[in-house]
Design a protein around this motif. Structure first.
Motif, PDB file in Angstrom:
ATOM      1  N   ASP A  84      38.923  58.071  25.580  1.00  0.00           N
ATOM      2  CA  ASP A  84      40.050  58.820  26.866  1.00  0.00           C
ATOM      3  C   ASP A  84      39.420  58.441  27.944  1.00  0.00           C
ATOM      4  O   ASP A  84      37.878  58.338  28.511  1.00  0.00           O
ATOM      5  CB  ASP A  84      39.580  60.065  26.198  1.00  0.00           C
ATOM      6  CG  ASP A  84      40.500  61.284  27.424  1.00  0.00           C
ATOM      7  OD1 ASP A  84      41.946  60.875  26.898  1.00  0.00           O
ATOM      8  OD2 ASP A  84      40.716  60.868  28.297  1.00  0.00           O
ATOM      9  N   ARG A 116      28.601  56.657  24.646  1.00  0.00           N
ATOM     10  CA  ARG A 116      28.348  55.826  25.947  1.00  0.00           C
ATOM     11  C   ARG A 116      27.875  54.281  25.896  1.00  0.00           C
ATOM     12  O   ARG A 116      28.372  53.922  26.886  1.00  0.00           O
ATOM     13  CB  ARG A 116      26.751  56.714  26.053  1.00  0.00           C
ATOM     14  CG  ARG A 116      26.775  56.944  27.554  1.00  0.00           C
ATOM     15  CD  ARG A 116      25.359  57.696  27.853  1.00  0.00           C
ATOM     16  NE  ARG A 116      25.052  57.800  29.601  1.00  0.00           N
ATOM     17  CZ  ARG A 116      24.648  56.517  30.406  1.00  0.00           C
ATOM     18  NH1 ARG A 116      24.009  55.337  29.182  1.00  0.00           N
ATOM     19  NH2 ARG A 116      24.077  56.127  31.734  1.00  0.00           N
ATOM     20  N   ALA A 134      33.517  62.359  20.770  1.00  0.00           N
ATOM     21  CA  ALA A 134      33.312  63.055  22.435  1.00  0.00           C
ATOM     22  C   ALA A 134      32.024  63.834  22.054  1.00  0.00           C
ATOM     23  O   ALA A 134      31.202  63.660  22.529  1.00  0.00           O
ATOM     24  CB  ALA A 134      34.061  63.947  22.423  1.00  0.00           C
ATOM     25  N   GLY A 141      27.334  61.527  21.363  1.00  0.00           N
ATOM     26  CA  GLY A 141      27.300  60.939  22.839  1.00  0.00           C
ATOM     27  C   GLY A 141      26.620  59.430  23.253  1.00  0.00           C
ATOM     28  O   GLY A 141      27.456  58.675  23.672  1.00  0.00           O
ATOM     29  N   GLY A 197      31.462  58.777  35.595  1.00  0.00           N
ATOM     30  CA  GLY A 197      31.996  59.489  37.573  1.00  0.00           C
ATOM     31  C   GLY A 197      33.286  57.878  37.101  1.00  0.00           C
ATOM     32  O   GLY A 197      34.061  57.781  37.013  1.00  0.00           O
ATOM     33  N   ARG A 241      37.426  64.584  19.007  1.00  0.00           N
ATOM     34  CA  ARG A 241      36.130  65.659  19.147  1.00  0.00           C
ATOM     35  C   ARG A 241      35.060  65.198  18.876  1.00  0.00           C
ATOM     36  O   ARG A 241      34.091  64.883  19.314  1.00  0.00           O
ATOM     37  CB  ARG A 241      36.699  66.652  18.508  1.00  0.00           C
ATOM     38  CG  ARG A 241      35.679  67.903  18.469  1.00  0.00           C
ATOM     39  CD  ARG A 241      35.735  69.519  17.469  1.00  0.00           C
ATOM     40  NE  ARG A 241      37.019  69.843  18.137  1.00  0.00           N
ATOM     41  CZ  ARG A 241      36.860  70.496  19.140  1.00  0.00           C
ATOM     42  NH1 ARG A 241      35.740  71.421  20.165  1.00  0.00           N
ATOM     43  NH2 ARG A 241      37.763  71.155  19.827  1.00  0.00           N
ATOM     44  N   HIS A 245      34.679  59.464  32.750  1.00  0.00           N
ATOM     45  CA  HIS A 245      35.003  59.495  33.666  1.00  0.00           C
ATOM     46  C   HIS A 245      33.284  61.133  33.516  1.00  0.00           C
ATOM     47  O   HIS A 245      32.505  60.471  34.327  1.00  0.00           O
ATOM     48  CB  HIS A 245      35.713  60.826  34.701  1.00  0.00           C
ATOM     49  CG  HIS A 245      36.967  59.767  34.755  1.00  0.00           C
ATOM     50  ND1 HIS A 245      36.499  59.112  36.555  1.00  0.00           N
ATOM     51  CD2 HIS A 245      37.606  59.465  34.304  1.00  0.00           C
ATOM     52  CE1 HIS A 245      37.669  58.536  36.586  1.00  0.00           C
ATOM     53  NE2 HIS A 245      38.360  58.122  35.962  1.00  0.00           N
ATOM     54  N   HIS A 246      33.600  61.014  32.387  1.00  0.00           N
ATOM     55  CA  HIS A 246      32.857  62.626  32.525  1.00  0.00           C
ATOM     56  C   HIS A 246      30.918  61.456  32.170  1.00  0.00           C
ATOM     57  O   HIS A 246      30.123  62.221  33.224  1.00  0.00           O
ATOM     58  CB  HIS A 246      32.859  62.857  30.767  1.00  0.00           C
ATOM     59  CG  HIS A 246      31.829  63.582  30.221  1.00  0.00           C
ATOM     60  ND1 HIS A 246      31.032  64.912  30.537  1.00  0.00           N
ATOM     61  CD2 HIS A 246      30.999  63.592  29.267  1.00  0.00           C
ATOM     62  CE1 HIS A 246      30.268  65.744  30.389  1.00  0.00           C
ATOM     63  NE2 HIS A 246      29.909  64.845  29.162  1.00  0.00           N
ATOM     64  N   TYR A 247      30.471  60.403  31.716  1.00  0.00           N
ATOM     65  CA  TYR A 247      29.424  60.546  31.062  1.00  0.00           C
ATOM     66  C   TYR A 247      29.003  59.220  33.286  1.00  0.00           C
ATOM     67  O   TYR A 247      27.838  59.427  32.914  1.00  0.00           O
ATOM     68  CB  TYR A 247      29.733  58.479  30.438  1.00  0.00           C
ATOM     69  CG  TYR A 247      29.189  59.557  29.523  1.00  0.00           C
ATOM     70  CD1 TYR A 247      28.245  60.466  28.941  1.00  0.00           C
ATOM     71  CD2 TYR A 247      30.108  59.254  28.317  1.00  0.00           C
ATOM     72  CE1 TYR A 247      28.505  61.204  27.399  1.00  0.00           C
ATOM     73  CE2 TYR A 247      30.188  59.994  27.018  1.00  0.00           C
ATOM     74  CZ  TYR A 247      28.609  60.567  26.563  1.00  0.00           C
ATOM     75  OH  TYR A 247      28.558  61.104  24.875  1.00  0.00           O
ATOM     76  N   ALA A 265      38.685  60.253  30.517  1.00  0.00           N
ATOM     77  CA  ALA A 265      37.754  61.151  31.131  1.00  0.00           C
ATOM     78  C   ALA A 265      36.449  60.993  30.167  1.00  0.00           C
ATOM     79  O   ALA A 265      35.998  61.749  31.398  1.00  0.00           O
ATOM     80  CB  ALA A 265      38.957  62.682  30.697  1.00  0.00           C
ATOM     81  N   LEU A 266      36.391  61.139  29.241  1.00  0.00           N
ATOM     82  CA  LEU A 266      35.230  60.675  28.579  1.00  0.00           C
ATOM     83  C   LEU A 266      34.340  59.723  29.707  1.00  0.00           C
ATOM     84  O   LEU A 266      32.982  59.757  29.867  1.00  0.00           O
ATOM     85  CB  LEU A 266      34.794  60.507  27.498  1.00  0.00           C
ATOM     86  CG  LEU A 266      33.400  60.480  26.167  1.00  0.00           C
ATOM     87  CD1 LEU A 266      33.153  61.948  25.924  1.00  0.00           C
ATOM     88  CD2 LEU A 266      33.898  59.974  25.682  1.00  0.00           C
TER      89      LEU A 266
END
Lengths: 203, 203
Positions: B55, B24, B17, B20, B64, B14, B60-62, B57-58
């Protein structure tokens, strides 16, 4: 083992092995197609042999290693470029424009563009391919061009001219950046010819 | 799931994530390193995430998709190049030499050369990478340069100048053809600066 089905067979027939020049040409044509389509990395002697309908041993017999097949295949691609010395040999007047036109003659023709792209792709990604390009082709080609130039450091000048043409090919045909990708070649020639002229003729 | 070992872990904490900007930046640094070392093809979102210690997913989150991570990563590489408009904006006198010096400043420095080579390698071998280079970087960059030029067809002129610089990079740093690979950069600048000057300033 029969004499039928001369292509796509695992082992060569005596007949194939005997028809030396034809088999050799077929191997070269296959190598050129394989390197163009698959790139240096994914092309194998086995794949070339299969496409040429011969045994891999015959490829090794004629050319040796994959690097050496690559060298022979791209030398064919560059054969038109070996006429460059004639372009230069005609004398200094207008040599910049003649060279630019010669270059676009190769690149604007899809049949000759494909193998040139394959060579650039392979050289960029594989040191082995870059070495072949450097050792067998560019050095020989540029040395032949430089012989006819009456400028200081003729090889350096020939390379500067070549580098400009290669860069235009990269932006126009590989990355395809507009407007350079679509502009009429005459517009490019008009701008570039004086540059080549200066590199190749002015002390 | 613990807060220890922030790198090389399968799943993000957590904490990560939440931090940020730091995460990033770490993803971008990892992406840049992965694309430089492995090339476009062999780089994966999963591999970037692993190198950044986050992860997937992170990622992809930032960013794509992989293409979008690539775009963001090479935009960093090109950041110095975004100073080019300033080089051009100083006015027409000596702009050819300033641009040539700026270019060699990037290429002669190993830290900035590596990502530039990666971009060229990726663009040459993958249409997706070429499209990113074309769409996100070169178009924006060359449009900004062109704005400051007082010549007909400024974008075409900016691309001609860029193509020469790219071609020299290809011959000098990728294929390494002699003597261009070893000659002092001042010799190249002396020859090339007048060419760039003409493209960027003469109607």
């Amino acid at each position: 083992m029969t004499d039928a089905a001369p292509r796509r067979r695992g082992r060569p027939s005596r007949t194939e092995a005997e028809q030396g020049p034809a088999a050799r040409d077929r191997i070269l044509a296959a190598a050129r197609a394989e390197f163009s389509e698959r790139g240096y990395d994914k092309t194998s002697v086995r794949g070339i042999a299969k496409a040429a309908g011969v045994d891999p041993a015959l490829v090794h017999h004629y050319f040796g290693s994959k690097d050496e097949v690559f060298a022979a295949a791209i030398e064919i691609s560059f054969e038109p470029a070996l006429i460059v010395p004639a372009v230069v040999g005609e004398g200094p007047e207008g040599v910049g424009e003649r060279l630019a036109r010669f270059f676009f003659g190769i690149w604007e023709n899809p049949a000759t563009r494909a193998p040139m792209l394959a060579v650039i792709r392979s050289a960029v990604t594989h040191e082995a391919a870059a070495k072949v390009l450097r050792t067998f082709v560019l050095r020989r080609l540029l040395e032949r061009v430089a012989v006819d130039l009456d400028v200081p450091e003729p090889k350096f000048r020939a390379e500067l001219a070549a580098s400009h043409m290669i860069g235009i090919a990269f932006v126009r045909y590989v990355v395809k950046v507009e407007p350079l990708a679509s502009v009429d070649k005459e517009e490019i020639i008009a701008m570039v010819a004086p540059t080549l002229q200066r590199y190749l003729t002015e002390a």
